[in-house]
Write a protein that holds these residues in place. Sequence first.
Motif, mmCIF file in Angstrom:
data_model
loop_
_atom_site.group_PDB
_atom_site.id
_atom_site.type_symbol
_atom_site.label_atom_id
_atom_site.label_comp_id
_atom_site.label_asym_id
_atom_site.label_seq_id
_atom_site.Cartn_x
_atom_site.Cartn_y
_atom_site.Cartn_z
ATOM 1 N N THR A 116 1.111 -0.267 -5.943
ATOM 2 C CA THR A 116 0.590 -0.344 -4.577
ATOM 3 C C THR A 116 -0.576 0.631 -4.462
ATOM 4 O O THR A 116 -0.450 1.812 -4.808
ATOM 5 N N ARG B 288 -3.542 7.573 -6.270
ATOM 6 C CA ARG B 288 -4.689 8.064 -5.496
ATOM 7 C C ARG B 288 -6.034 7.840 -6.171
ATOM 8 O O ARG B 288 -7.065 7.933 -5.529
ATOM 9 N N ALA C 170 4.033 3.921 -6.672
ATOM 10 C CA ALA C 170 3.464 4.297 -5.367
ATOM 11 C C ALA C 170 2.731 5.627 -5.490
ATOM 12 O O ALA C 170 2.761 6.271 -6.548
ATOM 13 N N SER C 171 2.069 5.991 -4.385
ATOM 14 C CA SER C 171 1.323 7.255 -4.338
ATOM 15 C C SER C 171 0.282 7.323 -5.469
ATOM 16 O O SER C 171 0.178 8.313 -6.169
ATOM 17 N N HIS D 252 1.049 5.642 7.581
ATOM 18 C CA HIS D 252 0.019 4.595 7.733
ATOM 19 C C HIS D 252 -0.005 4.101 9.180
ATOM 20 O O HIS D 252 -1.071 3.944 9.768
ATOM 21 N N PHE E 230 6.872 7.962 -6.945
ATOM 22 C CA PHE E 230 5.627 8.464 -6.342
ATOM 23 C C PHE E 230 4.804 9.214 -7.389
ATOM 24 O O PHE E 230 5.018 10.404 -7.633
ATOM 25 N N THR F 247 2.515 -2.459 1.286
ATOM 26 C CA THR F 247 3.504 -1.422 1.613
ATOM 27 C C THR F 247 2.963 -0.612 2.784
ATOM 28 O O THR F 247 1.807 -0.191 2.778
ATOM 29 N N ASP G 194 -1.525 -0.446 -0.116
ATOM 30 C CA ASP G 194 -0.700 0.589 0.526
ATOM 31 C C ASP G 194 -1.421 1.021 1.802
ATOM 32 O O ASP G 194 -2.168 1.999 1.810
ATOM 33 N N ASN H 247 4.068 2.601 5.687
ATOM 34 C CA ASN H 247 4.989 3.722 5.919
ATOM 35 C C ASN H 247 4.648 4.333 7.281
ATOM 36 O O ASN H 247 3.624 3.958 7.880
ATOM 37 N N LYS I 197 12.178 -0.609 3.778
ATOM 38 C CA LYS I 197 11.969 0.596 2.969
ATOM 39 C C LYS I 197 12.892 1.701 3.477
ATOM 40 O O LYS I 197 12.905 2.016 4.678
ATOM 41 N N ARG J 255 2.302 12.253 -5.950
ATOM 42 C CA ARG J 255 2.950 13.464 -5.413
ATOM 43 C C ARG J 255 3.565 14.308 -6.527
ATOM 44 O O ARG J 255 3.752 15.507 -6.361
#
Length: 219
Positions: free
Chosen positions: A183, A166, A163-164, A31, A129, A26, A6, A28, A83, A132
């Motif tokens: 990711t 951490r 995703a997301s 990024h 996500f 991935t 990611d 965004n 996306k 988040r």
Amino acid sequence: MKIFLDTANRELIKRFVPTGLIDGITTNPSHLSKEGDNPKQVLQDICNMVKGPVSIEVVEKEPDAVLAQAREIAKFAKNVVVKIPFAEQYLPVIKTLVAEGVKINVTLIFTPLQALMVAKLGVEMISPFVGRWDDIGVDGVELLEEVITVKDLYDFSSQILAASIRTLIQWQKITQTGVDIATLPPAVFEQAMKHPLTLRGIEMFDADWKKVGKKGIFD
Ligand code: G3P
């Protein structure tokens, strides 16, 4: 589980692709904003660096503009996935694009119902996500499990992309869900490859081997 990075950082992608573990990327807008280079150039390089799918996010807002930009992104490289964030006004856009054969990754998914809706439209990937949700005190891995249940119960073809993520703990928990793709920020991927006990064990074997006094095992 497929592993994506990611990031839009070409140095990190170049560093980790040789592990043989990177199945896709991935990106965004956040990024890309950190790279300090022309986004088109950054994305072109990334699409050339990996064989697998590279998600590129639309930045237009109005549905017609999102549709036009998604078509443009889809033509950018063979391995591109477009996306698009979840929103009511983008559902007809997504339906049209799927009918045209465009691969879509719907991002910013926070409920199993959002996932159900876009799975019904036949999108390629759905991105819940995890981090988040954790940020606001809700268990992100539970969200992921619910999304996977929806996919399995109704036999949807979309791949679920966690995703997301951490932390290592989040990634470890996610490995128990059977999710299709995770990711990862490059830092989490790097951390997973290092373990203090593994490093210590290597040092101990090296020290003992020196006592044997030979260079090779078969000398
Ligand atoms: O690429 C989308 C997602 O992975 C972003 O993660 O850490 O900004 O919530 P994060």
